[in-house]
Design a protein around this motif. Structure first.
Motif, short mmCIF file in Angstrom:
data_model
loop_
_atom_site.label_atom_id
_atom_site.label_comp_id
_atom_site.label_asym_id
_atom_site.label_seq_id
_atom_site.Cartn_x
_atom_site.Cartn_y
_atom_site.Cartn_z
N LYS A 173 1.05 -1.09 0.24
CA LYS A 173 -0.56 -0.48 0.03
C LYS A 173 0.90 1.42 0.63
CE LYS A 173 -0.96 0.13 5.35
NZ LYS A 173 -1.01 -0.28 5.91
N LEU A 174 1.96 1.33 0.46
CA LEU A 174 2.93 2.58 1.01
C LEU A 174 3.64 2.64 -0.89
CD1 LEU A 174 5.69 1.09 3.65
CD2 LEU A 174 3.10 2.67 3.59
N TRP A 175 3.12 1.73 -1.40
CA TRP A 175 3.61 1.91 -2.91
C TRP A 175 2.90 2.90 -4.19
CZ3 TRP A 175 8.74 2.41 -4.25
CH2 TRP A 175 9.95 1.11 -3.22
N LYS A 176 1.38 3.13 -3.27
CA LYS A 176 0.07 3.24 -4.21
C LYS A 176 0.37 4.16 -4.75
CE LYS A 176 -5.04 3.78 -3.73
NZ LYS A 176 -5.76 4.24 -2.81
N ASN A 177 0.54 5.55 -4.78
CA ASN A 177 1.15 6.89 -5.25
C ASN A 177 2.88 6.68 -5.53
OD1 ASN A 177 -1.50 7.33 -5.70
ND2 ASN A 177 -1.36 7.74 -3.28
N VAL A 178 3.26 5.32 -5.76
CA VAL A 178 5.50 5.85 -5.55
C VAL A 178 5.07 4.66 -6.58
CG1 VAL A 178 7.28 6.51 -4.14
CG2 VAL A 178 5.41 7.19 -3.74
N ARG A 179 6.34 5.79 -7.52
CA ARG A 179 6.73 5.04 -8.02
C ARG A 179 8.77 5.40 -8.36
NH1 ARG A 179 2.94 1.43 -7.28
NH2 ARG A 179 2.00 0.58 -9.07
N PHE A 180 9.11 4.41 -8.95
CA PHE A 180 10.49 5.14 -9.69
C PHE A 180 10.60 5.72 -10.93
CE2 PHE A 180 10.84 0.78 -7.00
CZ PHE A 180 12.04 1.38 -6.40
N ASP A 181 11.33 6.83 -11.22
CA ASP A 181 11.50 8.02 -12.06
C ASP A 181 12.00 7.55 -12.94
OD1 ASP A 181 12.07 9.78 -13.65
OD2 ASP A 181 12.31 11.96 -11.76
N PRO A 182 11.84 7.04 -14.02
CA PRO A 182 12.94 6.48 -15.36
C PRO A 182 13.62 7.20 -15.37
CG PRO A 182 10.59 5.57 -15.60
CD PRO A 182 10.50 6.80 -14.91
N ALA A 183 12.95 8.69 -15.23
CA ALA A 183 14.68 9.62 -15.71
C ALA A 183 15.78 10.35 -14.95
CB ALA A 183 13.39 11.00 -16.32
N VAL A 184 16.35 9.05 -14.27
CA VAL A 184 16.80 9.64 -13.00
C VAL A 184 17.61 7.89 -12.90
CG1 VAL A 184 17.35 9.79 -10.16
CG2 VAL A 184 15.40 11.16 -11.45
N LYS A 185 18.75 8.53 -13.24
CA LYS A 185 19.78 7.34 -13.22
C LYS A 185 20.39 6.64 -11.93
CE LYS A 185 23.39 5.37 -16.35
NZ LYS A 185 24.53 5.26 -16.85
#
Length: 332
Positions: A173-185
């Motif tokens: 549930k902590l990841w519901k509104n969170v994803r990794f930013d593909p633009a940040v390496k």
């Protein structure tokens, strides 16, 4: 159908070493788990190796997902979108796992009744021998009691906690509104964790000294081939984090503490800039370092070290800085 744990493993051109982690996954003692193997558009035979393995093993825990190439963050996001587990874990395809990796993480977080739990990890330089050469070590700060987001951010800023996805299990549930930013390496994991903490400031976090993950350090890895421009991404992530904390109602007083992360990143930029003889990058990072240093709160453990660094930078001791940090950074 809901299961307890989703373990997400991004894969890209891992044909030469993928069998190790496939065998480690098969040996996992925990059954209520799905192994989400996310192939990120491999151009080698990774997919064929995985498909053959899954067919032969007939282990229903394995799930292969094939996508177009988009980078490790994109692959992890695909895993998050596909996850059915109540808890999320991550692993890298070129690392190794203890057979109790999933079981230990799951049993500990449920016993502690925490929303996130961080574990130590064993550093090795040989994926076969698995001889320890160091640790991502939570022993100094591990406790049987959970800690607050505020405390975790403080430890993180003091470099006593780290953002390795392979070292953490967390509620889905902590990841519901969170994803990794593909633009940040670089530092995309740190960026994601801070988003979780700022979005869920009341969660409980556990820190565990035990290690069930083998982090294989390779000389050709991204961290060993970084240039000054790459290290500026650390500064960018730190700057974003500081801005977000400054706008947070209950945590904005931590800004001077979190600026310690920025100071650390700027030291990295200056050191690598000197090694690569990038005067523009060095001058820019030095100016920013001197400006932000006096706005930063350092812990007792870190203060003397930072003061010495400040003096060297203030006096513009390039030769000393190059000599000291040239031994630390492996650059090609």
């Amino acid at each position: 159908m809901a299961i307890e744990v989703s373990l997400i493993i991004p894969i890209y051109n891992g044909e030469q070493y993928i069998m190790n982690i496939l065998l480690d996954l098969r040996k996992q003692t925990f059954n209520d788990v799905e192994f989400l193997l996310i192939d990120d558009g491999s151009s080698d035979n990774s997919v064929s190796v995985i498909q053959k393995f899954i067919t032969e093993q007939k282990d229903k825990r394995f799930k292969l997902i094939i996508k177009k190439n988009g980078g490790v963050s994109s692959a992890r996001n695909t895993g998050l979108d596909s996850a059915n587990g109540n808890y999320i874990m991550f692993a890298d395809s070129d690392d190794r796992l203890d057979e109790k990796f999933v079981e230990a993480y799951y049993c500990s977080i449920t016993a502690h009744n925490s929303e996130m739990e961080f574990f130590s990890a064993i550093k090795v330089d040989d994926a076969e021998k698995l001889e320890e050469i160091g640790r991502i070590d939570y022993t100094p700060v591990a406790t049987s009691d959970s800690i607050s987001v505020r405390k975790m951010i403080t430890l993180f800023s003091d470099l006593q906690a780290w953002g390795y996805p392979c070292s953490v299990i967390s509620e889905k549930k902590l990841w519901k509104n969170v994803r990794f930013d593909p633009a940040v390496k670089f530092q995309e994991d740190v960026q994601a964790f801070f988003k979780i903490w700022l979005g869920n400031p009341d969660i409980k976090i556990s820190l565990n000294a035990k290690a069930y993950y083998y982090y294989v350090q390779r000389k050709n890895s991204a961290l060993h081939t970084m240039k000054p421009g790459d290290y500026w991404q650390f500064v960018g992530v730190d700057t974003e984090i500081i801005k977000n904390i400054s706008e947070h109602k209950s945590l904005n007083d931590l800004v001077p503490t979190v600026k310690s992360l920025l100071i650390s990143s700027l030291i990295n930029v200056m050191a690598v800039s000197l090694i690569f003889k990038d005067e523009v990058s060095y001058s820019k990072s030095r100016k920013l370092f001197l400006r932000e240093f006096k706005k930063t709160n350092f812990s007792k453990n870190m203060k003397l070290r930072r003061i010495i660094q400040y003096i060297l930078v203030k006096l513009n001791c390039k030769v000393i800085l190059t000599k000291v940090y040239g031994r630390i950074y492996e650059v090609n």
